[in-house]
Motif scaffolding. Sequence first.
Motif, PDB file in Angstrom:
ATOM      1  N   ASP A  52       0.520  -1.100   0.135  1.00 44.94           N
ATOM      2  CA  ASP A  52      -0.021  -0.183   0.054  1.00 44.94           C
ATOM      3  C   ASP A  52       0.932   1.235   0.206  1.00 44.94           C
ATOM      4  O   ASP A  52       2.195   1.078  -0.145  1.00 44.94           O
ATOM      5  N   LYS A  53      -0.178   2.735   0.017  1.00 42.06           N
ATOM      6  CA  LYS A  53       1.215   3.660   0.294  1.00 42.06           C
ATOM      7  C   LYS A  53       1.647   4.017   1.346  1.00 42.06           C
ATOM      8  O   LYS A  53       2.517   4.748   1.180  1.00 42.06           O
ATOM      9  N   ASP A  54       2.094   3.036   2.293  1.00 36.96           N
ATOM     10  CA  ASP A  54       2.888   2.973   3.130  1.00 36.96           C
ATOM     11  C   ASP A  54       3.679   2.113   3.271  1.00 36.96           C
ATOM     12  O   ASP A  54       5.074   1.640   4.034  1.00 36.96           O
ATOM     13  N   GLY A  55       4.192   0.769   1.933  1.00 41.27           N
ATOM     14  CA  GLY A  55       4.624  -0.017   2.048  1.00 41.27           C
ATOM     15  C   GLY A  55       3.864  -1.215   2.439  1.00 41.27           C
ATOM     16  O   GLY A  55       5.176  -2.014   3.065  1.00 41.27           O
ATOM     17  N   LEU A  56       3.333  -1.389   3.705  1.00 47.09           N
ATOM     18  CA  LEU A  56       2.635  -2.947   4.068  1.00 47.09           C
ATOM     19  C   LEU A  56       2.017  -3.648   2.985  1.00 47.09           C
ATOM     20  O   LEU A  56       1.187  -3.138   2.345  1.00 47.09           O
ATOM     21  N   ILE A  71      12.879   1.150   0.943  1.00 48.26           N
ATOM     22  CA  ILE A  71      12.292   2.555   1.735  1.00 48.26           C
ATOM     23  C   ILE A  71      12.360   2.153   3.905  1.00 48.26           C
ATOM     24  O   ILE A  71      11.649   3.181   4.332  1.00 48.26           O
ATOM     25  N   GLY A  72      12.922   1.043   4.266  1.00 50.32           N
ATOM     26  CA  GLY A  72      13.062   0.550   5.498  1.00 50.32           C
ATOM     27  C   GLY A  72      11.825   0.595   6.726  1.00 50.32           C
ATOM     28  O   GLY A  72      11.698   0.011   7.614  1.00 50.32           O
ATOM     29  N   VAL A  73      10.606   0.254   6.077  1.00 50.30           N
ATOM     30  CA  VAL A  73       9.536   0.052   6.035  1.00 50.30           C
ATOM     31  C   VAL A  73       9.892  -1.360   6.641  1.00 50.30           C
ATOM     32  O   VAL A  73       9.856  -2.247   6.193  1.00 50.30           O
ATOM     33  N   ILE A  74       8.752  -1.202   7.898  1.00 52.81           N
ATOM     34  CA  ILE A  74       8.526  -2.948   8.636  1.00 52.81           C
ATOM     35  C   ILE A  74       7.380  -3.344   8.797  1.00 52.81           C
ATOM     36  O   ILE A  74       6.490  -3.006   8.603  1.00 52.81           O
ATOM     37  N   GLN A  75       7.239  -5.252   8.535  1.00 47.87           N
ATOM     38  CA  GLN A  75       6.378  -5.254   7.526  1.00 47.87           C
ATOM     39  C   GLN A  75       5.864  -6.166   9.497  1.00 47.87           C
ATOM     40  O   GLN A  75       6.417  -6.389   9.993  1.00 47.87           O
ATOM     41  N   GLU A  76       4.514  -6.730   9.389  1.00 47.90           N
ATOM     42  CA  GLU A  76       3.769  -7.298  10.678  1.00 47.90           C
ATOM     43  C   GLU A  76       3.879  -8.298  10.230  1.00 47.90           C
ATOM     44  O   GLU A  76       3.774  -9.348  10.444  1.00 47.90           O
ATOM     45  N   ALA A 109       9.516  18.567   0.105  1.00 49.15           N
ATOM     46  CA  ALA A 109      10.381  17.214  -0.003  1.00 49.15           C
ATOM     47  C   ALA A 109       9.241  16.377   0.989  1.00 49.15           C
ATOM     48  O   ALA A 109       8.484  16.520   1.919  1.00 49.15           O
ATOM     49  N   PHE A 110       9.571  14.515   0.589  1.00 53.67           N
ATOM     50  CA  PHE A 110       8.083  14.283   1.538  1.00 53.67           C
ATOM     51  C   PHE A 110       8.956  12.686   2.142  1.00 53.67           C
ATOM     52  O   PHE A 110       9.735  11.956   0.817  1.00 53.67           O
ATOM     53  N   LEU A 111       8.553  12.013   2.636  1.00 55.04           N
ATOM     54  CA  LEU A 111       9.402  10.953   3.427  1.00 55.04           C
ATOM     55  C   LEU A 111       8.441   9.622   2.411  1.00 55.04           C
ATOM     56  O   LEU A 111       6.691   9.370   2.413  1.00 55.04           O
ATOM     57  N   ASN A 112       9.106   8.319   2.610  1.00 58.76           N
ATOM     58  CA  ASN A 112       8.265   7.150   1.520  1.00 58.76           C
ATOM     59  C   ASN A 112       8.667   6.256   2.925  1.00 58.76           C
ATOM     60  O   ASN A 112       9.376   5.921   3.139  1.00 58.76           O
ATOM     61  N   GLY A 113       7.344   5.870   2.309  1.00 60.80           N
ATOM     62  CA  GLY A 113       6.580   4.817   3.084  1.00 60.80           C
ATOM     63  C   GLY A 113       6.252   5.284   4.176  1.00 60.80           C
ATOM     64  O   GLY A 113       6.180   6.359   5.337  1.00 60.80           O
ATOM     65  N   SER A 114       5.664   4.166   5.020  1.00 62.70           N
ATOM     66  CA  SER A 114       5.749   4.502   6.727  1.00 62.70           C
ATOM     67  C   SER A 114       6.210   5.432   7.789  1.00 62.70           C
ATOM     68  O   SER A 114       7.132   4.510   7.544  1.00 62.70           O
ATOM     69  N   GLU A 115       5.546   6.206   8.086  1.00 62.50           N
ATOM     70  CA  GLU A 115       6.222   6.927   9.048  1.00 62.50           C
ATOM     71  C   GLU A 115       6.505   6.364  10.407  1.00 62.50           C
ATOM     72  O   GLU A 115       7.959   6.475  10.842  1.00 62.50           O
ATOM     73  N   ASP A 116       5.382   5.520  10.634  1.00 62.28           N
ATOM     74  CA  ASP A 116       5.517   4.798  12.040  1.00 62.28           C
ATOM     75  C   ASP A 116       5.832   3.514  12.026  1.00 62.28           C
ATOM     76  O   ASP A 116       7.244   3.492  12.605  1.00 62.28           O
ATOM     77  N   MET A 117       5.775   2.715  11.378  1.00 58.33           N
ATOM     78  CA  MET A 117       6.278   1.176  10.615  1.00 58.33           C
ATOM     79  C   MET A 117       7.446   1.702  10.060  1.00 58.33           C
ATOM     80  O   MET A 117       7.671   0.294   8.928  1.00 58.33           O
ATOM     81  N   ARG A 118       8.571   1.555  10.783  1.00 60.48           N
ATOM     82  CA  ARG A 118       9.660   1.658  10.006  1.00 60.48           C
ATOM     83  C   ARG A 118      11.027   1.770  10.884  1.00 60.48           C
ATOM     84  O   ARG A 118      10.591   2.206  11.909  1.00 60.48           O
TER      85      ARG A 118
END
Length: 383
Positions: free
Chosen positions: A130-134, A160-165, A289-298
């Motif tokens: 999704d747009k958060d990378g999850l 993008i550093g996103v952490i999956q569940e 500037a914008f950050l790619n991927g979830s801001e929390d799950m990262r």
Amino acid sequence: MTEKTVNLPIYLDYQATTPLDERVLKAMMPFLTEKFGNPHSVEHRFGWEAEAAVDVARKQVADLIGADEKEVIFTSGATESNNMAIKGIAFANYPQKNHVITVKSEHECVLASARSMEKMGFVVSYLDIDKDGLINLDQLEAMMTDKTILVSVMAVNNEIGVIQELKAIGRICHKHGVIFHTDAAQAVGKIPLDVREMHIDVMSISGHKIYGPKGVGALYLKKGTGIIPLFDGGGQEMGLRSGTLSPALCVGLGSACAISQMDMDKDFKHISTLSAALLSKIREGLNSAFLNGSEDMRYPGNLNLTFRGVKSDLLIADLKDVAISTGSACSSAKHKPSYVLAALGLDKSEIEASVRIGIGRMTTEDDINYTADYIIKTVQNLL
Ligand SMILES: Cc1ncc(COP(=O)(O)O)c(C=O)c1O
């Protein structure tokens, strides 16, 4: 911040590789010099000494992820571990089962393994992000059939550093009798991972992403998981991965794991503080500037940022004193636009305006302040 107060060039590409921790080098040195025995020589003390060191290292790797040392196989790195996990487990379950599930944003070595499985007649399903990378857990469950062998979902995304569940994914896999593999090259030693608690059956680990040496990694394989070895030969590593082990590299990986376990909280706090400072400075200085991927799950040590209106290759070239990158070391070598950012929904011009900034154990506050000012100034010049 002046050039005089920072050591240039500044390294901010910690996802491509990390510097070797000097404590790791110290542990390795004797095995590159006087302790040169072959760990598989069972008839004399040179071999025993090397074997004992490899055993300690195996336990250090296992301890970091909550595994048993008998479940750790040394490999040459996460590329090999991923190939071994995906192909070896799929082959062991064929022809009764023939289906593998993975994600569009996986590392190239997982996707290339999946593609070669397809050429061999296996069926591979690719999950969206999704747009958060999850990934979507309902989509994952809906993809499973009675032919599904394995699900491979990476722990922390390298671009993008996103952490999956992980725990929820593992639970779904086990509900359906499916094996769960995670490529944890960017996660091990950085965030807490416990293979039992998270229902992980197979995990890939790399030495050079955790301040250890290049050319070594490991595969955690839960006891009882069927796998066909990819390397045949002398039967080392419980017959699963033939070839003489390098005690120096194994000791390096083990020591890197032990240090990461000991310093995990300290490293995480240090990296989180620097990451938050860099992000807020850049946002203050550049409102496009914008950050790619979830801001929390990262994982905070990975900031993938888009600077709208700027070409990232020009930005990187202008930032002569700061080493950052456009993303995966492999894809950037091929100069292909990032498929991970595309899967996230970015358009071509946004992808071409994105860079990855990697912060790590050795990064300092001065490095971050200097980099933030330098990026803001350079982006403004390019706009
Ligand atoms: C997520 C991920 N998987 C696998 C790899 C490959 O690891 P290695 O260099 O140890 O083969 C990397 C390194 O770029 C990575 O970031």
